[in-house]
Write a protein that holds these residues in place. Structure first.
Motif, PDB file in Angstrom:
ATOM      1  N   THR A  49       8.214  15.477  -3.828  1.00 10.22           N
ATOM      2  CA  THR A  49       7.037  14.806  -4.368  1.00 10.22           C
ATOM      3  C   THR A  49       6.942  13.393  -3.821  1.00 10.22           C
ATOM      4  O   THR A  49       7.939  12.767  -3.479  1.00 10.22           O
ATOM      5  N   ILE A  50       5.700  12.922  -3.745  1.00 10.21           N
ATOM      6  CA  ILE A  50       5.426  11.546  -3.333  1.00 10.21           C
ATOM      7  C   ILE A  50       5.013  10.774  -4.577  1.00 10.21           C
ATOM      8  O   ILE A  50       4.109  11.195  -5.302  1.00 10.21           O
ATOM      9  N   SER A  51       5.658   9.666  -4.842  1.00  9.93           N
ATOM     10  CA  SER A  51       5.342   8.891  -6.047  1.00  9.93           C
ATOM     11  C   SER A  51       4.438   7.707  -5.755  1.00  9.93           C
ATOM     12  O   SER A  51       3.802   7.175  -6.667  1.00  9.93           O
ATOM     13  N   ALA A  52       4.360   7.294  -4.489  1.00 13.03           N
ATOM     14  CA  ALA A  52       3.517   6.142  -4.148  1.00 13.03           C
ATOM     15  C   ALA A  52       3.176   6.182  -2.662  1.00 13.03           C
ATOM     16  O   ALA A  52       3.948   6.678  -1.838  1.00 13.03           O
ATOM     17  N   LEU A  53       1.977   5.645  -2.335  1.00 16.50           N
ATOM     18  CA  LEU A  53       1.524   5.488  -0.955  1.00 16.50           C
ATOM     19  C   LEU A  53       0.866   4.124  -0.827  1.00 16.50           C
ATOM     20  O   LEU A  53       0.347   3.575  -1.813  1.00 16.50           O
ATOM     21  N   THR A  54       0.847   3.598   0.378  1.00 18.84           N
ATOM     22  CA  THR A  54       0.128   2.343   0.608  1.00 18.84           C
ATOM     23  C   THR A  54      -0.662   2.433   1.900  1.00 18.84           C
ATOM     24  O   THR A  54      -0.240   3.105   2.857  1.00 18.84           O
ATOM     25  N   ASP A  55      -1.818   1.790   1.916  1.00 15.40           N
ATOM     26  CA  ASP A  55      -2.615   1.708   3.144  1.00 15.40           C
ATOM     27  C   ASP A  55      -2.594   0.297   3.724  1.00 15.40           C
ATOM     28  O   ASP A  55      -3.402  -0.035   4.589  1.00 15.40           O
ATOM     29  N   GLY A  56      -1.675  -0.525   3.220  1.00 15.85           N
ATOM     30  CA  GLY A  56      -1.582  -1.897   3.689  1.00 15.85           C
ATOM     31  C   GLY A  56      -2.361  -2.875   2.840  1.00 15.85           C
ATOM     32  O   GLY A  56      -2.108  -4.084   2.881  1.00 15.85           O
ATOM     33  N   THR A  57      -3.298  -2.369   2.055  1.00 11.69           N
ATOM     34  CA  THR A  57      -4.080  -3.220   1.151  1.00 11.69           C
ATOM     35  C   THR A  57      -3.740  -2.935  -0.302  1.00 11.69           C
ATOM     36  O   THR A  57      -3.556  -3.847  -1.100  1.00 11.69           O
ATOM     37  N   PHE A  58      -3.662  -1.659  -0.646  1.00 13.03           N
ATOM     38  CA  PHE A  58      -3.357  -1.239  -2.015  1.00 13.03           C
ATOM     39  C   PHE A  58      -2.131  -0.332  -2.015  1.00 13.03           C
ATOM     40  O   PHE A  58      -1.817   0.312  -1.007  1.00 13.03           O
ATOM     41  N   ILE A  59      -1.466  -0.287  -3.170  1.00 12.82           N
ATOM     42  CA  ILE A  59      -0.404   0.688  -3.401  1.00 12.82           C
ATOM     43  C   ILE A  59      -0.919   1.691  -4.425  1.00 12.82           C
ATOM     44  O   ILE A  59      -1.398   1.305  -5.493  1.00 12.82           O
ATOM     45  N   HIS A 226     -12.576   1.791   1.076  1.00 10.69           N
ATOM     46  CA  HIS A 226     -12.158   1.292  -0.240  1.00 10.69           C
ATOM     47  C   HIS A 226     -13.313   1.339  -1.250  1.00 10.69           C
ATOM     48  O   HIS A 226     -13.649   0.356  -1.897  1.00 10.69           O
ATOM     49  N   SER A 227     -13.859   2.519  -1.384  1.00 12.29           N
ATOM     50  CA  SER A 227     -14.970   2.748  -2.304  1.00 12.29           C
ATOM     51  C   SER A 227     -14.564   2.397  -3.737  1.00 12.29           C
ATOM     52  O   SER A 227     -13.416   2.609  -4.154  1.00 12.29           O
ATOM     53  N   VAL A 228     -15.503   1.855  -4.505  1.00 10.27           N
ATOM     54  CA  VAL A 228     -15.250   1.450  -5.893  1.00 10.27           C
ATOM     55  C   VAL A 228     -15.155   2.685  -6.790  1.00 10.27           C
ATOM     56  O   VAL A 228     -15.944   3.622  -6.681  1.00 10.27           O
ATOM     57  N   VAL A 229     -14.198   2.687  -7.687  1.00 12.55           N
ATOM     58  CA  VAL A 229     -13.992   3.801  -8.617  1.00 12.55           C
ATOM     59  C   VAL A 229     -15.060   3.768  -9.703  1.00 12.55           C
ATOM     60  O   VAL A 229     -15.321   2.720 -10.302  1.00 12.55           O
ATOM     61  N   MET A 230     -15.678   4.916  -9.957  1.00 15.50           N
ATOM     62  CA  MET A 230     -16.677   5.027 -11.022  1.00 15.50           C
ATOM     63  C   MET A 230     -15.998   5.457 -12.314  1.00 15.50           C
ATOM     64  O   MET A 230     -15.145   6.348 -12.302  1.00 15.50           O
ATOM     65  N   TYR A 247     -10.584   3.144  -4.145  1.00 18.82           N
ATOM     66  CA  TYR A 247      -9.931   4.300  -3.548  1.00 18.82           C
ATOM     67  C   TYR A 247      -9.460   3.959  -2.137  1.00 18.82           C
ATOM     68  O   TYR A 247      -9.936   2.998  -1.522  1.00 18.82           O
ATOM     69  N   PRO A 248      -8.561   4.772  -1.595  1.00 17.41           N
ATOM     70  CA  PRO A 248      -8.277   4.635  -0.167  1.00 17.41           C
ATOM     71  C   PRO A 248      -9.490   5.079   0.647  1.00 17.41           C
ATOM     72  O   PRO A 248     -10.416   5.704   0.118  1.00 17.41           O
ATOM     73  N   ASP A 280     -13.122  14.598  -2.058  1.00 17.26           N
ATOM     74  CA  ASP A 280     -13.041  13.676  -0.928  1.00 17.26           C
ATOM     75  C   ASP A 280     -11.921  12.648  -1.117  1.00 17.26           C
ATOM     76  O   ASP A 280     -11.239  12.274  -0.160  1.00 17.26           O
ATOM     77  N   VAL A 281     -11.688  12.230  -2.366  1.00 13.14           N
ATOM     78  CA  VAL A 281     -10.584  11.306  -2.636  1.00 13.14           C
ATOM     79  C   VAL A 281      -9.242  12.031  -2.479  1.00 13.14           C
ATOM     80  O   VAL A 281      -8.273  11.463  -1.955  1.00 13.14           O
ATOM     81  N   TYR A 282      -9.181  13.276  -2.929  1.00  7.70           N
ATOM     82  CA  TYR A 282      -7.968  14.074  -2.741  1.00  7.70           C
ATOM     83  C   TYR A 282      -7.606  14.147  -1.260  1.00  7.70           C
ATOM     84  O   TYR A 282      -6.443  13.943  -0.873  1.00  7.70           O
ATOM     85  N   LEU A 283      -8.601  14.422  -0.411  1.00  4.04           N
ATOM     86  CA  LEU A 283      -8.337  14.485   1.028  1.00  4.04           C
ATOM     87  C   LEU A 283      -7.926  13.115   1.568  1.00  4.04           C
ATOM     88  O   LEU A 283      -7.118  13.027   2.500  1.00  4.04           O
ATOM     89  N   ALA A 284      -8.439  12.045   0.973  1.00  2.00           N
ATOM     90  CA  ALA A 284      -8.035  10.695   1.392  1.00  2.00           C
ATOM     91  C   ALA A 284      -6.547  10.472   1.155  1.00  2.00           C
ATOM     92  O   ALA A 284      -5.848   9.920   2.018  1.00  2.00           O
ATOM     93  N   PHE A 285      -6.047  10.900  -0.003  1.00  2.00           N
ATOM     94  CA  PHE A 285      -4.616  10.761  -0.279  1.00  2.00           C
ATOM     95  C   PHE A 285      -3.783  11.628   0.665  1.00  2.00           C
ATOM     96  O   PHE A 285      -2.717  11.211   1.129  1.00  2.00           O
ATOM     97  N   LEU A 286      -4.263  12.827   0.953  1.00  3.57           N
ATOM     98  CA  LEU A 286      -3.547  13.684   1.892  1.00  3.57           C
ATOM     99  C   LEU A 286      -3.497  13.046   3.276  1.00  3.57           C
ATOM    100  O   LEU A 286      -2.450  13.072   3.950  1.00  3.57           O
ATOM    101  N   ALA A 287      -4.608  12.456   3.713  1.00  4.16           N
ATOM    102  CA  ALA A 287      -4.638  11.802   5.021  1.00  4.16           C
ATOM    103  C   ALA A 287      -3.697  10.611   5.063  1.00  4.16           C
ATOM    104  O   ALA A 287      -3.038  10.352   6.083  1.00  4.16           O
ATOM    105  N   LEU A 288      -3.625   9.878   3.957  1.00  7.57           N
ATOM    106  CA  LEU A 288      -2.728   8.726   3.882  1.00  7.57           C
ATOM    107  C   LEU A 288      -1.269   9.183   3.970  1.00  7.57           C
ATOM    108  O   LEU A 288      -0.460   8.589   4.697  1.00  7.57           O
TER     109      LEU A 288
END
Length: 345
Positions: A49-59, A226-230, A247-248, A280-288
């Motif tokens: 399992t992955i507990s955390a990811l970062t894109d350099g701006t957010f964790i 980095h779309s704003v979360v609704m 979001y990432p 689309d956000v799920y795929l963003a996490f997978l890509a990250l």
């Protein structure tokens, strides 16, 4: 021999009723046991399992227990095909395969018919072999299921799973599609993924892949940075599930491209990350997790076009939200040979 008395008949009928009830109960228990096994893979080996990811701006942190509490069916579901397409990507071909994977709904038979008459056809275009595939979930409407089964027999271009179609279950469609590609279609050089209300220009799509350097290293599309979360409405996500405000980066679902190399990495990531309830956000996490960068291009028109002119369809890979009538009209215009207004002398 004396005829049976009333008490004897009553006891006989009671025994028959008891055997019938017991048989029904056993059937129900066996079904529930099977169903529970389908939902809860208790015997499966533990996955990393992955507990955390970062894109350099957010964790981005993943509290798996929260995902399991709020969206248990997304985490426990095992991909089960109702209509399989195990042989779709087989057979010899001189050209690399470009799979057109189109998210659809059992009720959208008219849309699929329009796309089959226009851009979602088997063809060789720009050095690629195009293969359409419609991705469907299940429905409780028996008539729609019968029509989908008929479509599948006639056209052979439907892949369907047994989860119910819903907004959140679109993420299951992403995960199960990655699993299917991994198991049955690793020969696909690229996959174009989109909805069934898209216009797609195959010539522009294949030209883009040929002229883009290192095309296989990216996810291509209209990238939301980095779309704003609704927190309300259709796309609402609670702070309990996702406490951050952004979001990432992700490719808008109105049309994007993934490569064979990227699909393999995305599948591996899907084995480690919880399923997010927005596809689309799920795929963003997978890509990250897979370390696949995005490439933005304006030829993916996910918000439509300012003016509905033919030139926009000639220059775009995809245009989102086009009516079926307009898709057919534009396709006929693009397929027609240019008119020659010159007069002979």
């Amino acid at each position: 021999m004396a005829p049976p008395t009333l008490p004897q008949l009553t006891r006989h009928r009671a025994c028959q009723l008891w055997r019938l009830t017991l048989g029904t109960l056993v059937s129900v228990i066996l079904f529930l046991s099977w169903h529970r096994e389908q939902l809860a893979p208790t015997t499966a080996p533990a996955r990393p399992t992955i507990s955390a990811l970062t894109d350099g701006t957010f964790i981005f942190y993943f509290n798996r227990s929260v995902y399991e509490a709020l969206f248990p069916h997304l985490q426990l579901y095992r991909c089960q095909e109702v209509i399989a397409r195990d042989d779709l990507c087989q057979g010899p071909s001189r050209a690399p395969l470009l799979l057109l994977a189109i998210k659809s709904h059992p009720a959208s038979g008219n849309r699929r018919a329009t796309l089959r008459r226009t851009w979602a056809q088997m063809a060789e275009v720009g050095g690629f072999r195009l293969q359409p595939l419609f991705l469907l979930g299940a429905t409780s409407n028996q008539k729609q299921l019968e029509l989908v089964a008929l479509e599948s027999r006639v056209f052979g271009d439907i892949l369907m799973w047994d989860f119910m179609e819903s907004h959140h279950n679109l993420s299951l469609k992403e995960r199960c599609f990655l699993q299917w590609v991994h198991g049955h279609c690793q020969r696909a050089a690229f996959v174009f993924k989109g909805d069934d209300d898209l216009f797609v220009n195959p010539k522009v799509l294949t030209d883009y892949l040929r002229r883009t350097p290192n095309a296989s290293h990216f996810i291509h599309g209209n990238i939301q940075f980095h779309s704003v979360v609704m927190r309300w409405g259709k796309y609402a996500v609670s702070r309990d599930l996702y406490p951050l405000d952004h979001y990432p980066n992700f490719a808008s679902g109105g049309g994007f491209i993934m490569s064979q190399l990227g699909l393999a990495a995305l599948y591996r990531a899907s084995l480690e990350l919880p399923v997010f309830p927005l596809d689309d956000v799920y795929l963003a996490f997978l890509a990250l997790a897979a370390k696949i960068p995005h490439r933005h291009d304006k030829v993916f028109r996910v918000w439509g076009i300012p003016k509905d002119e033919l030139s926009a369809y000639q220059d775009s890979i995809s245009i989102h939200g086009v009516s079926m009538e307009r898709i057919e009209e534009v396709w006929k215009q693009l397929e027609s040979p240019p008119k020659d207004f010159r007069t002979s002398s």
